[in-house]
Design a protein around this motif. Structure first.
Motif, PDB file in Angstrom:
ATOM      1  N   PRO A   1      26.945   9.373 -44.690  1.00 18.63           N
ATOM      2  CA  PRO A   1      27.025  10.532 -44.520  1.00 18.63           C
ATOM      3  C   PRO A   1      25.802  11.366 -43.497  1.00 18.63           C
ATOM      4  O   PRO A   1      24.818  10.685 -43.514  1.00 18.63           O
ATOM      5  CB  PRO A   1      26.872  11.471 -45.796  1.00 18.63           C
ATOM      6  CG  PRO A   1      26.274  10.304 -46.384  1.00 18.63           C
ATOM      7  CD  PRO A   1      26.510   9.208 -45.897  1.00 18.63           C
ATOM      8  N   PHE A   2      25.894  12.488 -42.906  1.00 23.31           N
ATOM      9  CA  PHE A   2      24.578  13.033 -42.205  1.00 23.31           C
ATOM     10  C   PHE A   2      24.795  14.457 -42.283  1.00 23.31           C
ATOM     11  O   PHE A   2      25.883  15.237 -42.632  1.00 23.31           O
ATOM     12  CB  PHE A   2      24.628  12.426 -40.768  1.00 23.31           C
ATOM     13  CG  PHE A   2      25.898  12.654 -40.067  1.00 23.31           C
ATOM     14  CD1 PHE A   2      26.245  14.027 -39.637  1.00 23.31           C
ATOM     15  CD2 PHE A   2      26.944  11.716 -39.972  1.00 23.31           C
ATOM     16  CE1 PHE A   2      27.456  14.105 -38.699  1.00 23.31           C
ATOM     17  CE2 PHE A   2      27.932  11.778 -39.303  1.00 23.31           C
ATOM     18  CZ  PHE A   2      28.236  12.987 -38.519  1.00 23.31           C
ATOM     19  N   GLY A   3      23.958  15.327 -42.056  1.00 23.26           N
ATOM     20  CA  GLY A   3      23.740  16.618 -42.202  1.00 23.26           C
ATOM     21  C   GLY A   3      24.026  17.464 -40.703  1.00 23.26           C
ATOM     22  O   GLY A   3      24.370  16.513 -39.904  1.00 23.26           O
ATOM     23  N   LEU A   4      23.983  18.372 -40.604  1.00 16.63           N
ATOM     24  CA  LEU A   4      24.442  19.301 -39.480  1.00 16.63           C
ATOM     25  C   LEU A   4      23.522  19.367 -38.350  1.00 16.63           C
ATOM     26  O   LEU A   4      22.285  19.406 -38.880  1.00 16.63           O
ATOM     27  CB  LEU A   4      24.906  20.853 -39.819  1.00 16.63           C
ATOM     28  CG  LEU A   4      26.148  20.977 -40.665  1.00 16.63           C
ATOM     29  CD1 LEU A   4      26.368  22.264 -41.321  1.00 16.63           C
ATOM     30  CD2 LEU A   4      27.418  20.661 -39.895  1.00 16.63           C
ATOM     31  N   ILE A   5      23.870  19.494 -36.940  1.00 15.85           N
ATOM     32  CA  ILE A   5      22.913  20.239 -36.084  1.00 15.85           C
ATOM     33  C   ILE A   5      23.162  21.770 -36.127  1.00 15.85           C
ATOM     34  O   ILE A   5      24.397  21.866 -35.858  1.00 15.85           O
ATOM     35  CB  ILE A   5      23.078  19.707 -34.691  1.00 15.85           C
ATOM     36  CG1 ILE A   5      22.832  18.072 -34.671  1.00 15.85           C
ATOM     37  CG2 ILE A   5      22.083  20.159 -33.609  1.00 15.85           C
ATOM     38  CD1 ILE A   5      23.051  17.220 -33.427  1.00 15.85           C
ATOM     39  N   THR A   6      22.338  22.537 -36.058  1.00 17.91           N
ATOM     40  CA  THR A   6      22.504  23.917 -35.758  1.00 17.91           C
ATOM     41  C   THR A   6      21.479  24.322 -34.725  1.00 17.91           C
ATOM     42  O   THR A   6      20.780  23.736 -34.103  1.00 17.91           O
ATOM     43  CB  THR A   6      21.862  24.720 -36.902  1.00 17.91           C
ATOM     44  OG1 THR A   6      20.446  24.494 -37.138  1.00 17.91           O
ATOM     45  CG2 THR A   6      22.717  24.713 -38.426  1.00 17.91           C
ATOM     46  N   LEU A   7      22.280  25.237 -34.023  1.00 16.35           N
ATOM     47  CA  LEU A   7      21.279  25.972 -32.727  1.00 16.35           C
ATOM     48  C   LEU A   7      21.062  27.203 -33.206  1.00 16.35           C
ATOM     49  O   LEU A   7      21.829  28.181 -33.378  1.00 16.35           O
ATOM     50  CB  LEU A   7      22.442  25.901 -31.593  1.00 16.35           C
ATOM     51  CG  LEU A   7      21.743  25.972 -30.201  1.00 16.35           C
ATOM     52  CD1 LEU A   7      21.107  24.470 -29.849  1.00 16.35           C
ATOM     53  CD2 LEU A   7      22.683  26.161 -29.133  1.00 16.35           C
ATOM     54  N   ASN A   8      19.925  27.772 -33.008  1.00 13.83           N
ATOM     55  CA  ASN A   8      19.116  28.763 -33.429  1.00 13.83           C
ATOM     56  C   ASN A   8      19.418  29.383 -34.651  1.00 13.83           C
ATOM     57  O   ASN A   8      19.845  30.339 -35.203  1.00 13.83           O
ATOM     58  CB  ASN A   8      19.483  29.891 -32.434  1.00 13.83           C
ATOM     59  CG  ASN A   8      18.989  29.566 -30.966  1.00 13.83           C
ATOM     60  OD1 ASN A   8      17.903  28.976 -30.772  1.00 13.83           O
ATOM     61  ND2 ASN A   8      19.681  29.620 -30.082  1.00 13.83           N
ATOM     62  N   GLY A   9      19.744  28.365 -35.590  1.00 12.65           N
ATOM     63  CA  GLY A   9      20.031  28.391 -37.137  1.00 12.65           C
ATOM     64  C   GLY A   9      21.588  28.720 -37.270  1.00 12.65           C
ATOM     65  O   GLY A   9      21.930  28.980 -38.452  1.00 12.65           O
ATOM     66  N   LYS A  10      22.327  28.563 -36.221  1.00 11.95           N
ATOM     67  CA  LYS A  10      24.017  28.724 -36.405  1.00 11.95           C
ATOM     68  C   LYS A  10      24.436  27.436 -36.138  1.00 11.95           C
ATOM     69  O   LYS A  10      24.359  26.697 -35.446  1.00 11.95           O
ATOM     70  CB  LYS A  10      24.414  30.001 -35.228  1.00 11.95           C
ATOM     71  CG  LYS A  10      23.906  31.165 -35.574  1.00 11.95           C
ATOM     72  CD  LYS A  10      24.222  31.977 -34.412  1.00 11.95           C
ATOM     73  CE  LYS A  10      23.759  33.815 -34.573  1.00 11.95           C
ATOM     74  NZ  LYS A  10      23.952  34.515 -33.367  1.00 11.95           N
ATOM     75  N   LYS A  11      25.698  27.260 -37.015  1.00 16.62           N
ATOM     76  CA  LYS A  11      26.604  26.165 -37.103  1.00 16.62           C
ATOM     77  C   LYS A  11      27.260  26.262 -35.882  1.00 16.62           C
ATOM     78  O   LYS A  11      27.631  27.459 -35.288  1.00 16.62           O
ATOM     79  CB  LYS A  11      27.269  26.281 -38.470  1.00 16.62           C
ATOM     80  CG  LYS A  11      28.119  25.126 -38.640  1.00 16.62           C
ATOM     81  CD  LYS A  11      29.004  25.048 -39.685  1.00 16.62           C
ATOM     82  CE  LYS A  11      30.164  24.058 -39.768  1.00 16.62           C
ATOM     83  NZ  LYS A  11      30.913  23.987 -41.175  1.00 16.62           N
TER      84      LYS A  11
END
Length: 563
Positions: free
Chosen positions: A361-371
């Motif tokens: 498993p792996f976590g998320l990439i967010t952009l400026n804190g947004k999914k």
């Protein structure tokens, strides 16, 4: 593993009734305080065996150790601390690396063992977004690390080419699509239609019913539905291939969800025959209450199959095709329950090989804190980000080295490498926010910093431009050189650790630390001074280029010789 191997060889005769050589090696640590020693062995685990306090065990063992091959062996609390002979250890480590070259850190533990890796797996008719980066680069790096240990890795792109989303897309295309517009810009136009469908479906829920009906027609082999689906798939693969080429990622199989359409019924039948599945309100399920899991849904009441049905068929196919030693699924953290259910159902069917299937498993990439979300139109195109990274790298290369001959090639290696490195230096379970300006920096804990360090070391070798004397003793004992040598000596253990944990960040953090230690050495040492130690210093520089290049390679990143 020169220093570590010496400790294993020293301790094994004293502990072989209680610990294997592999266990001893795994337990060796680097002391937080370098004054305590170069390497340390904790004895906590022996307390129950020897029925003594750990500090007394450490003291007793030190008295029994032949310390003639070390500078010093002392007990400090529950640790046996070893101070290595710097001249002997540096000579042995450097000679081993120069002799083995890119094979340094390899082992044969994976020989004749197959490891399929399910990775990347984008949905067709959608562009490759930043959301696809993690599965792609983590999966590729895990594969490269396992290949270093001689495993036969099979990279599988399990394309999302089936499911109700294609019913939605077909309905949207038939209602509002324009063939010429789709032909001109296939994937972007299809995404617009997909987003449009969801916006309209919020106001008109009957569209969802139409989409389900369209998908059912596709499942039943309706020629028009098959034509549209095939067209969407072919156009998508062209776009995906372009991005994979940029990332230098290749696949051995593109068998997606549709490939398993004719393989699911056998699993459904087996579940029924063995009494594992039950029917609940018309739907076929496997009750997993005993495993503390929600029921696994095998078939909907309308007979439609689901991810679980398909993944069961997929698991069987991979086991029968590859006879795998391990089967890995590099899929987001949010799917962990699904994989627990998948393994539980396979175990219920009597398949013990399910224990060798592992969700990575792996976590998320967010952009400026947004999914990021395709459905809501919040897409950040991966190809666009990679191209911007290459441009930023080019700007910095032009400033630093305007006369560099192959600027375009190096800018590509640095820009793409920066994006990959930024992803892989983060523990895969952690989420992170992406900021391109920070990623493509030549300073700090970045890919370009490690690549630049490799190029700097290479330029020293070019200036020296002489062959090393194989018969010379490469002895270095100053603090700056010794810190680098100890780190080089750690590399094989680091590769093993990264493979055991399926964790590329172990390699990424290591190459950052090695680069930092080498730059300290470079800043405090006159490497090219013509004196009796110049060959030893050059051997150290060459060993650093070998290990940095190999470490970056295990992350799927190139190491330019000039930047």
């Amino acid at each position: 593993m020169q220093g570590r191997q010496l400790i294993v060889d020293t301790l094994l005769p004293l502990l072989n009734e209680h610990l294997s050589a592999e266990e001893i090696e795994r337990m060796i640590e680097v002391p937080a305080n370098p004054e305590h020693g170069d390497l340390a062995f904790p004895v906590y685990t022996l307390a129950r065996t020897f029925r003594k306090a750990p500090n007394l065990i450490a003291a007793d063992l030190v008295e029994q150790i032949d310390s003639s091959k070390f500078d010093q062996v002392v007990a400090i609390g529950p640790y046996i601390n070893f101070l290595l002979d710097r001249n002997e250890a540096s000579n042995e480590t450097l000679k081993t690396i120069l002799d083995q070259g890119s094979a340094y850190g390899s082992t044969d533990i994976g020989t004749d063992k197959n490891v399929p890796i399910d990775m990347s797996s984008p949905n067709i008719a959608k562009p490759m977004s930043m959301g696809h980066l993690r599965s792609t680069v983590i999966g590729n790096s895990v594969g490269l690390i396992l290949e270093k240990l001689n495993y036969n890795v099979i990279r599988i792109n399990h394309l999302g080419d089936w499911g109700t989303q294609f019913g939605k897309l077909i309905v949207a295309y038939q209602k509002w699509g324009d063939e010429a517009a789709v032909m001109a810009d296939p994937v972007n136009e299809l995404v617009k239609l997909y987003v449009d469908f969801h916006e309209k479906a919020e106001k008109d829920p009957t569209l969802e019913d139409e989409a389900r009906a369209a998908f059912k027609k596709l499942e039943d082999g309706d020629p028009e539905m098959i034509r549209l689906w095939t067209w969407f798939k072919d156009e998508s693969l062209k776009e995906f291939t372009r991005v994979y080429e940029m990332l230098d990622v290749q696949f051995d199989s593109y068998n997606g969800e549709a490939f398993y359409n004719d393989k699911m019924q056998a699993v459904v039948d087996e579940l029924e025959e063995k009494g594992v599945s039950t029917v609940d309100n018309g739907a076929t399920i496997v009750d997993l209450e005993a495993e503390n899991l929600p029921p696994a849904l095998i078939k909907k009441s309308d007979g439609a199959t689901l991810y679980m049905t398909r993944d069961l068929a997929t698991a069987y196919y991979r086991y029968n095709t590859y006879h795998f030693d391990q089967s890995l699924y590099v899929v987001g953290n949010e799917q962990s329950n699904h994989f627990k259910q998948l393994k539980a159902v396979l175990k219920r069917l009597g398949n013990d090989w399910a224990d060798d299937m592992h969700h990575i498993p792996f976590g998320l990439i967010t952009l400026n804190g947004k999914k990021l979300s395709t459905r809501k139109g919040q897409i950040v195109l991966l190809e666009k980000v990679l191209n911007e990274a290459i441009e930023l790298a080019m700007e910095q290369i032009v400033k630093k080295n305007p006369d560099l001959e192959n600027k375009e090639e190096v800018a590509h290696q640095v820009g793409v490498g920066a994006v990959i490195f930024h992803d892989l230096k983060t523990d895969r379970l952690n989420s992170f926010d992406f900021n391109l300006e920070e990623v493509v920096q030549f300073e700090g804990e970045t890919g370009p910093y490690v690549q630049y360090t490799h190029a700097r070391a290479h330029s020293i070798l070019e200036k020296y431009n002489q062959a090393l004397d194989d018969q010379a003793a490469f002895t270095l004992d100053d603090d700056y050189a010794w810190a680098v040598i100890k780190k080089l000596d750690d590399y094989p253990a680091i590769v093993q650790q990264a493979a055991t944990r399926y964790e590329p960040s172990v390699i990424a953090k290591y190459v950052i630390q090695l680069a930092q230690l080498f730059n300290k050495y470079y800043g405090n040492t006159r490497i090219l001074d013509e004196d009796e130690a110049i060959q030893s210093r050059i051997a150290l520089v060459k060993a650093v280029t070998i290990v940095l290049k190999d470490g970056l390679g295990l992350l799927g990143i190139k190491a330019p010789n000039k930047m």
